[in-house]
Design a protein around this motif. Structure first.
Motif, short mmCIF file in Angstrom:
data_model
loop_
_atom_site.label_atom_id
_atom_site.label_comp_id
_atom_site.label_asym_id
_atom_site.label_seq_id
_atom_site.Cartn_x
_atom_site.Cartn_y
_atom_site.Cartn_z
N LEU A 1 0.65 4.43 19.29
CA LEU A 1 0.31 3.34 18.39
C LEU A 1 1.33 3.29 17.27
O LEU A 1 1.71 4.33 16.71
N TYR A 2 1.76 2.08 16.92
CA TYR A 2 2.83 1.90 15.94
C TYR A 2 2.29 1.27 14.66
O TYR A 2 1.29 0.56 14.64
N GLY A 3 3.01 1.54 13.59
CA GLY A 3 2.77 0.90 12.31
C GLY A 3 4.07 0.44 11.70
O GLY A 3 5.15 0.73 12.23
N ARG A 4 3.96 -0.28 10.61
CA ARG A 4 5.15 -0.73 9.87
C ARG A 4 5.32 0.19 8.66
O ARG A 4 4.51 0.13 7.73
N ILE A 5 6.34 0.99 8.70
CA ILE A 5 6.58 1.95 7.63
C ILE A 5 7.67 1.39 6.70
O ILE A 5 8.84 1.26 7.09
N HIS A 6 7.27 1.03 5.50
CA HIS A 6 8.16 0.36 4.56
C HIS A 6 8.97 1.36 3.75
O HIS A 6 8.49 2.45 3.41
N THR A 7 10.18 0.96 3.43
CA THR A 7 11.07 1.85 2.68
C THR A 7 10.57 2.11 1.27
O THR A 7 10.78 3.19 0.72
N ASP A 8 9.91 1.12 0.68
CA ASP A 8 9.32 1.27 -0.65
C ASP A 8 7.89 0.74 -0.57
O ASP A 8 7.66 -0.46 -0.59
N ARG A 9 6.94 1.64 -0.51
CA ARG A 9 5.56 1.23 -0.29
C ARG A 9 4.94 0.56 -1.52
O ARG A 9 3.84 0.02 -1.43
N SER A 10 5.62 0.59 -2.63
CA SER A 10 5.13 -0.12 -3.81
C SER A 10 5.66 -1.54 -3.89
O SER A 10 5.24 -2.31 -4.75
N ASP A 11 6.55 -1.90 -2.98
CA ASP A 11 7.22 -3.20 -3.01
C ASP A 11 6.78 -4.02 -1.80
O ASP A 11 7.11 -3.68 -0.66
N PRO A 12 6.06 -5.12 -1.99
CA PRO A 12 5.60 -5.92 -0.86
C PRO A 12 6.74 -6.55 -0.06
O PRO A 12 6.51 -7.00 1.07
N ASP A 13 7.93 -6.62 -0.64
CA ASP A 13 9.06 -7.23 0.05
C ASP A 13 9.99 -6.21 0.69
O ASP A 13 11.04 -6.57 1.23
N SER A 14 9.65 -4.94 0.62
CA SER A 14 10.55 -3.92 1.14
C SER A 14 10.65 -3.98 2.66
O SER A 14 9.73 -4.42 3.35
N ALA A 15 11.78 -3.56 3.16
CA ALA A 15 12.02 -3.56 4.60
C ALA A 15 11.16 -2.49 5.27
O ALA A 15 10.69 -1.55 4.63
N TYR A 16 10.98 -2.66 6.57
CA TYR A 16 10.18 -1.67 7.29
C TYR A 16 10.81 -1.38 8.65
O TYR A 16 11.62 -2.15 9.16
N SER B 1 0.83 -1.19 0.00
CA SER B 1 0.00 0.00 0.00
C SER B 1 0.87 1.24 0.00
O SER B 1 1.77 1.38 0.83
N GLU B 2 0.59 2.13 -0.92
CA GLU B 2 1.26 3.42 -0.94
C GLU B 2 0.46 4.46 -0.16
O GLU B 2 0.83 5.63 -0.13
N ASN B 3 -0.64 3.99 0.46
CA ASN B 3 -1.53 4.92 1.16
C ASN B 3 -1.67 4.66 2.64
O ASN B 3 -1.81 5.61 3.43
N SER B 4 -1.70 3.40 3.06
CA SER B 4 -1.98 3.06 4.45
C SER B 4 -0.98 3.73 5.39
O SER B 4 0.24 3.59 5.23
N LEU B 5 -1.49 4.42 6.38
CA LEU B 5 -0.62 5.10 7.33
C LEU B 5 0.02 4.12 8.31
O LEU B 5 1.01 4.47 8.96
N SER B 6 -0.53 2.92 8.43
CA SER B 6 0.02 1.96 9.39
C SER B 6 0.76 0.80 8.72
O SER B 6 1.42 0.02 9.41
N GLY B 7 0.61 0.66 7.39
CA GLY B 7 1.23 -0.47 6.70
C GLY B 7 0.40 -1.73 6.75
O GLY B 7 0.87 -2.80 6.34
N PHE B 8 -0.84 -1.63 7.21
CA PHE B 8 -1.75 -2.77 7.29
C PHE B 8 -3.09 -2.39 6.67
O PHE B 8 -3.38 -1.22 6.42
#
Length: 527
Positions: A475-490, A356-363
């Motif tokens: 409250l925490y979320g997983r913020i990914h380095t590349d939100r277009s990549d499902p395998d990107s680190a967070y 997701s390039e939109n989700s603020l929490s990564g979920f």
């Protein structure tokens, strides 16, 4: 109810608007004296149309699509999902009473209460089929109680504020502005239970309805809401826990075959439970009767903002890291409930991996996604209008699993053993039994079973006295380095700061200021 009733509902709404001089709002009630109004209450069709109108706001965006969910969004299970100042203020308990998002639930609930009162005032004297009359009166008692249930615990207490005004067929014609708040919300709970007991005595079992009447109130729904009302009442009077157990058992033994969807395949059961395939089966006691032409918009509200370019998802209510981590590692509910980066799912006939390039929490909540999996689902499984993103899945408001956990909680709070009902819920999830379950076990089970549902995690925290401590943590979320990549680190990052929850007044929400002004009742203290 099926689509043929929608036209009847619209017709009756037109009749009300055209011949009744007063507002539906309880704060503006004038005596009913017009000949045309009284002439309406003559035939079975009149009575049926009046009853159908009681369900009108179940599908409304500001009731059981978002509406009450803005309050549930205050919990630690989710964040708003996208930038929105009004939603942010609600979640942060920074309200004035003028917020549009939370304005409508109070007056629209009273509109339905008014319509129920009209039915209860006029139908008893009508010369119509006795079986139909009983059902219609039962529906009116149920729908009045259902809306008072939401009003009571949302806005009322047993302390400085009291309950919410009680308007029945007996006082509905009193002078506008004359209604007062009862001294305690307990008076509301007593009225709710009284109405629901009458409803249970008059209504058929769901299994006795023909398909065209699915969606109407039924006996199990009345019994179930008696149980939940007693659970909420018990925070002020512990003797009500025993009553909650009694009515949970009444649901189980009603004769309609209430049971969990549990075929012994936990990896499938919870997934299929949250789909249109189980809209009318043994677990769904009360839900929003939905379809491609209307229903709860919650599935689309929770869908990825803009739906990866394929559908107009709204992107609200996204899960938090703490909710994801609350699930035990082998809990089959976790993947059904939440999508995290890299998880596989189907969308518009394609196999995808979540990003997701939109989700603020990564979920994203996954519970409401089943109907989007089909190729070309628009018009068959989901609404063609992305501004009204309902699906054919009936969004649950009260499931049989909650009856089991209400019973478990009520037993534990009486110092008794609640293992049996609690472990039925765990077994369906593929988990082993708990021995000598504690309230901490119960709180965990409610959180993971009902995440993202109207079971109301926020109010659970309030009534347990846990809200101040829980909300004092970010409250925490997983913020990914590349939100277009499902395998990107967070990295784990704060997506919602710690909040200051003052239980002295934040245990209830502010009543909309317009209702305060028009009715003359007092606002909840502190708001």
């Amino acid at each position: 109810m099926k689509n043929k009733y929608i036209k009847l509902i619209a017709l009756f709404l037109g009749v009300q608007t055209g011949v009744v001089s007063c507002s539906d709002d309880f704060t503006d009630l004038d005596p009913q004296g017009s000949t045309s109004y009284e002439n309406f209450w003559k035939t079975e069709q009149d009575a049926t149309e009046a009853t159908n109108s009681l369900y009108f706001y179940m599908k409304d965006e500001d009731m059981f699509s978002r509406g009450f969910f803005w309050y549930i969004n205050a919990s630690d299970d989710m964040v708003t999902g996208r930038l929105n100042a009004t939603a942010d203020n609600i979640k942060s308990f920074n309200l004035t009473g003028d917020e549009g998002y939370t304005y409508w639930m109070y007056p629209q609930s009273y509109k339905i209460i008014r319509r129920a009162n009209d039915v209860l005032k006029n139908v008893p004297e009508m010369d119509i089929n006795g079986e139909l009359k009983n059902r219609i009166l039962g529906e009116a008692y149920f729908m009045r109680a259902f809306h008072y249930f939401w009003l009571a615990h949302t806005y009322g207490d047993d302390g400085q504020n009291g309950g919410v005004p009680i308007v029945t067929e007996e006082n509905m014609d009193d002078e506008a502005g004359s209604y007062q708040r009862p001294a305690s919300v307990v008076e509301n709970y007593q009225q709710i239970v009284d109405d629901l007991k009458k409803a249970a005595a008059l209504l058929p079992l769901f299994t006795e309805y023909a398909e065209g009447d699915y969606g109407r109130a039924h006996k199990d729904a009345a019994l179930a809401y008696i149980a939940k009302t007693y659970l909420y009442w018990a925070q002020y009077d512990a003797s009500k826990y025993a009553d909650a157990v009694t009515y949970c058992d009444a649901v189980t033994n009603s004769g309609s075959g209430r049971a969990l969807i549990d075929t012994g395949h936990p990896e499938e059961d919870f997934r299929l439970l949250h789909s249109h395939l189980n809209n009318w089966t043994s677990e769904y006691i009360w839900s929003v009767d939905s379809g491609v032409e209307g229903g709860s918009k919650l599935p689309g509200v929770m869908l990825e903002n803009k739906g990866w370019g394929l559908y107009n998802g709204w992107g609200y209510y996204t899960p938090t890291e703490s909710l994801y981590e609350e699930f035990e590692e082998n809990d089959q509910r976790r993947e059904v409930t939440i999508l995290k980066f890299g998880d596989e799912f189907q969308f518009f006939g394609e196999n995808r991996r979540y990003q997701s390039e939109n989700s603020l929490s990564g979920f994203q909540f996954n519970k409401y996604m089943y109907e989007y999996r089909f190729e070309n689902p628009i018009g068959t499984y989901i609404n063609s209008n992305g501004n009204d993103p309902s699906t054919i899945y009936n969004v649950p408001i009260l499931r049989y699993a909650e009856i089991l956990l209400i019973k478990a909680e009520a037993l534990i709070m009486q110092g008794k053993n609640g293992d049996a009902p609690l472990n039925m819920v765990r077994k369906r999830a593929g988990l082993g039994p708990v021995v000598n379950a504690t309230m901490e076990d119960l709180k965990h089970e409610r959180r993971v079973e009902f995440a993202g549902e109207f079971a109301n995690r926020h109010y659970d925290l309030v009534r347990w006295g846990d809200a101040a401590e829980v909300y004092s943590k970010p409250l925490y979320g997983r913020i990914h380095t590349d939100r277009s990549d499902p395998d990107s680190a967070y990295t784990l990052e704060v997506v919602w700061p710690a909040r200051s929850f003052d239980p002295a007044y934040m245990h209830v929400w502010p009543i909309p200021n317009e209702a305060i002004i028009s009715s003359g009742i007092e606002q909840n203290t502190g708001w």
